[in-house]
Write a protein that holds these residues in place. Structure first.
Motif, PDB file in Angstrom:
ATOM      1  N   SER A 159       0.825  -1.205   0.000  1.00 51.82           N
ATOM      2  CA  SER A 159       0.000   0.000   0.000  1.00 51.82           C
ATOM      3  C   SER A 159       0.864   1.262   0.000  1.00 51.82           C
ATOM      4  O   SER A 159       0.369   2.365  -0.210  1.00 51.82           O
ATOM      5  CB  SER A 159      -0.931   0.023   1.215  1.00 51.82           C
ATOM      6  OG  SER A 159      -0.199   0.187   2.413  1.00 51.82           O
ATOM      7  N   LEU A 160       2.176   1.080   0.253  1.00 50.60           N
ATOM      8  CA  LEU A 160       3.104   2.213   0.316  1.00 50.60           C
ATOM      9  C   LEU A 160       4.294   1.982  -0.609  1.00 50.60           C
ATOM     10  O   LEU A 160       5.445   2.234  -0.254  1.00 50.60           O
ATOM     11  CB  LEU A 160       3.574   2.421   1.756  1.00 50.60           C
ATOM     12  CG  LEU A 160       2.456   2.846   2.726  1.00 50.60           C
ATOM     13  CD1 LEU A 160       2.919   2.734   4.168  1.00 50.60           C
ATOM     14  CD2 LEU A 160       2.002   4.267   2.428  1.00 50.60           C
ATOM     15  N   GLY A 161       4.005   1.478  -1.799  1.00 54.51           N
ATOM     16  CA  GLY A 161       5.048   1.325  -2.811  1.00 54.51           C
ATOM     17  C   GLY A 161       6.073   0.264  -2.528  1.00 54.51           C
ATOM     18  O   GLY A 161       7.177   0.298  -3.075  1.00 54.51           O
ATOM     19  N   GLY A 162       5.742  -0.685  -1.670  1.00 55.27           N
ATOM     20  CA  GLY A 162       6.684  -1.764  -1.369  1.00 55.27           C
ATOM     21  C   GLY A 162       7.737  -1.382  -0.346  1.00 55.27           C
ATOM     22  O   GLY A 162       8.768  -2.041  -0.240  1.00 55.27           O
ATOM     23  N   SER A 183      11.122   2.906   4.997  1.00 53.90           N
ATOM     24  CA  SER A 183      12.311   2.810   4.140  1.00 53.90           C
ATOM     25  C   SER A 183      12.236   3.824   3.000  1.00 53.90           C
ATOM     26  O   SER A 183      11.169   4.367   2.695  1.00 53.90           O
ATOM     27  CB  SER A 183      12.450   1.392   3.583  1.00 53.90           C
ATOM     28  OG  SER A 183      11.318   1.039   2.800  1.00 53.90           O
ATOM     29  N   ALA A 184      13.374   4.064   2.370  1.00 55.22           N
ATOM     30  CA  ALA A 184      13.443   5.090   1.332  1.00 55.22           C
ATOM     31  C   ALA A 184      12.635   4.727   0.090  1.00 55.22           C
ATOM     32  O   ALA A 184      12.280   5.594  -0.695  1.00 55.22           O
ATOM     33  CB  ALA A 184      14.903   5.342   0.944  1.00 55.22           C
ATOM     34  N   GLY A 185      12.349   3.467  -0.085  1.00 58.81           N
ATOM     35  CA  GLY A 185      11.591   3.020  -1.246  1.00 58.81           C
ATOM     36  C   GLY A 185      11.347   1.534  -1.176  1.00 58.81           C
ATOM     37  O   GLY A 185      11.310   0.943  -0.088  1.00 58.81           O
ATOM     38  N   PHE A 186      11.203   0.929  -2.337  1.00 65.89           N
ATOM     39  CA  PHE A 186      10.876  -0.487  -2.444  1.00 65.89           C
ATOM     40  C   PHE A 186      12.003  -1.341  -1.875  1.00 65.89           C
ATOM     41  O   PHE A 186      13.183  -1.109  -2.154  1.00 65.89           O
ATOM     42  CB  PHE A 186      10.634  -0.825  -3.912  1.00 65.89           C
ATOM     43  CG  PHE A 186      10.228  -2.254  -4.162  1.00 65.89           C
ATOM     44  CD1 PHE A 186       9.249  -2.863  -3.399  1.00 65.89           C
ATOM     45  CD2 PHE A 186      10.828  -2.995  -5.169  1.00 65.89           C
ATOM     46  CE1 PHE A 186       8.861  -4.171  -3.628  1.00 65.89           C
ATOM     47  CE2 PHE A 186      10.448  -4.304  -5.420  1.00 65.89           C
ATOM     48  CZ  PHE A 186       9.466  -4.897  -4.647  1.00 65.89           C
ATOM     49  N   ILE A 207      16.286  -1.641  -2.649  1.00 68.95           N
ATOM     50  CA  ILE A 207      16.241  -1.486  -4.113  1.00 68.95           C
ATOM     51  C   ILE A 207      16.760  -0.114  -4.561  1.00 68.95           C
ATOM     52  O   ILE A 207      17.578  -0.041  -5.486  1.00 68.95           O
ATOM     53  CB  ILE A 207      14.811  -1.727  -4.639  1.00 68.95           C
ATOM     54  CG1 ILE A 207      14.291  -3.104  -4.195  1.00 68.95           C
ATOM     55  CG2 ILE A 207      14.769  -1.605  -6.170  1.00 68.95           C
ATOM     56  CD1 ILE A 207      15.064  -4.267  -4.716  1.00 68.95           C
ATOM     57  N   PRO A 208      16.341   1.018  -3.945  1.00 64.00           N
ATOM     58  CA  PRO A 208      16.849   2.313  -4.403  1.00 64.00           C
ATOM     59  C   PRO A 208      18.352   2.492  -4.184  1.00 64.00           C
ATOM     60  O   PRO A 208      18.957   3.383  -4.781  1.00 64.00           O
ATOM     61  CB  PRO A 208      16.061   3.330  -3.555  1.00 64.00           C
ATOM     62  CG  PRO A 208      14.864   2.602  -3.084  1.00 64.00           C
ATOM     63  CD  PRO A 208      15.302   1.183  -2.912  1.00 64.00           C
ATOM     64  N   ASN A 209      18.930   1.664  -3.336  1.00 65.27           N
ATOM     65  CA  ASN A 209      20.360   1.773  -3.039  1.00 65.27           C
ATOM     66  C   ASN A 209      21.134   0.637  -3.688  1.00 65.27           C
ATOM     67  O   ASN A 209      21.995   0.006  -3.074  1.00 65.27           O
ATOM     68  CB  ASN A 209      20.585   1.775  -1.518  1.00 65.27           C
ATOM     69  CG  ASN A 209      21.979   2.228  -1.132  1.00 65.27           C
ATOM     70  OD1 ASN A 209      22.623   2.990  -1.842  1.00 65.27           O
ATOM     71  ND2 ASN A 209      22.447   1.749   0.000  1.00 65.27           N
ATOM     72  N   GLY A 210      20.792   0.367  -4.948  1.00 59.22           N
ATOM     73  CA  GLY A 210      21.523  -0.625  -5.723  1.00 59.22           C
ATOM     74  C   GLY A 210      21.347  -2.046  -5.244  1.00 59.22           C
ATOM     75  O   GLY A 210      22.234  -2.884  -5.434  1.00 59.22           O
TER      76      GLY A 210
END
Length: 221
Positions: A159-162, A183-186, A207-210
């Motif tokens: 519900s919050l982009g993973g 977290s910063a993202g998925f 995921i956003p951090n490589g």
């Protein structure tokens, strides 16, 4: 005769030395190999304070339901019947509280793949709070229990982009710890542990951090 005994003791000593190195480093099966009735997924293991191992898994031969077994000293036995869950599950996770009660968290297909937590009360599996308590589908569920016996669950919150979310059972309800989707993202492969003072730590593939590993802890506010 003396020469014979000398050779005998040299051989015996070498045999003992070799065994003390190789035998001490062997892996031994706990019970029989292949303890489940068929194919499994999402195996998780935990030990109680007495050292008894418990195993949770998704049982493909039983409709994908969550199942728990424990080793009773001679064989693996089911805990609370052939299944924990009412239906298919994913991402089974296992923790044991300081009283020895096992808890299982999973993505619950009976409740739109939201998170459900069950506890074994000594005779049967009971739901902890409401079933399917997350706001949406959840993956990579992981459970830990603090020293006061309160369970925490982390998961990937669709519900919050993973992003990662943590919830705690306060004795009556499941409540969010800090901000949901912190977290910063998925993320993927979320896992949780409780540190000294009841501080929760969460690790995940970022995921956003490589797709590197990241760890976060809750500072109390």
């Amino acid at each position: 005769m003396n020469k014979f005994y000398t050779i005998f003791w040299i051989v015996a000593l070498l045999t003992f030395q070799v065994c003390s190195i190789s035998c001490a480093q062997s892996w031994n099966p706990v019970g029989s190999p292949g303890i489940s009735p068929g194919k499994t997924n999402y195996t998780k293991i935990a030990l109680n304070a007495g050292g008894t191992p418990y195993l949770a898994y998704m049982d493909d031969t039983n409709g994908g339901k969550a199942t728990v077994m424990k080793f009773d000293g001679s064989s693996w036995v089911l805990v609370g019947g052939s299944a924990v869950s009412a239906g298919q599950t994913n991402y089974t996770s296992l923790a044991i509280d300081n009283t020895g009660a096992p808890y299982v968290a999973y993505s619950d297909f009976t409740h739109a793949q939201k998170v459900t937590v069950m506890k074994f009360n000594g005779s049967s599996w009971v739901t902890v709070g409401s079933p399917g308590f997350s706001s949406s589908q959840a993956d990579y569920t992981s459970i830990a229990i603090d020293g006061s016996g309160f369970p925490y669950v982390t998961y990937v919150d669709y519900s919050l982009g993973g992003a990662a979310t943590v919830m705690k059972f306060d004795g009556s309800n499941w409540v969010t710890v800090g901000s949901p989707g912190f977290s910063a993202g998925f993320v993927q492969f979320t896992t949780i542990a409780i540190g000294p003072g009841g501080v929760p730590y969460v690790a995940y593939m970022d995921i956003p951090n490589g797709q590197k590993a990241s760890v976060m802890k809750f500072d109390g506010s």
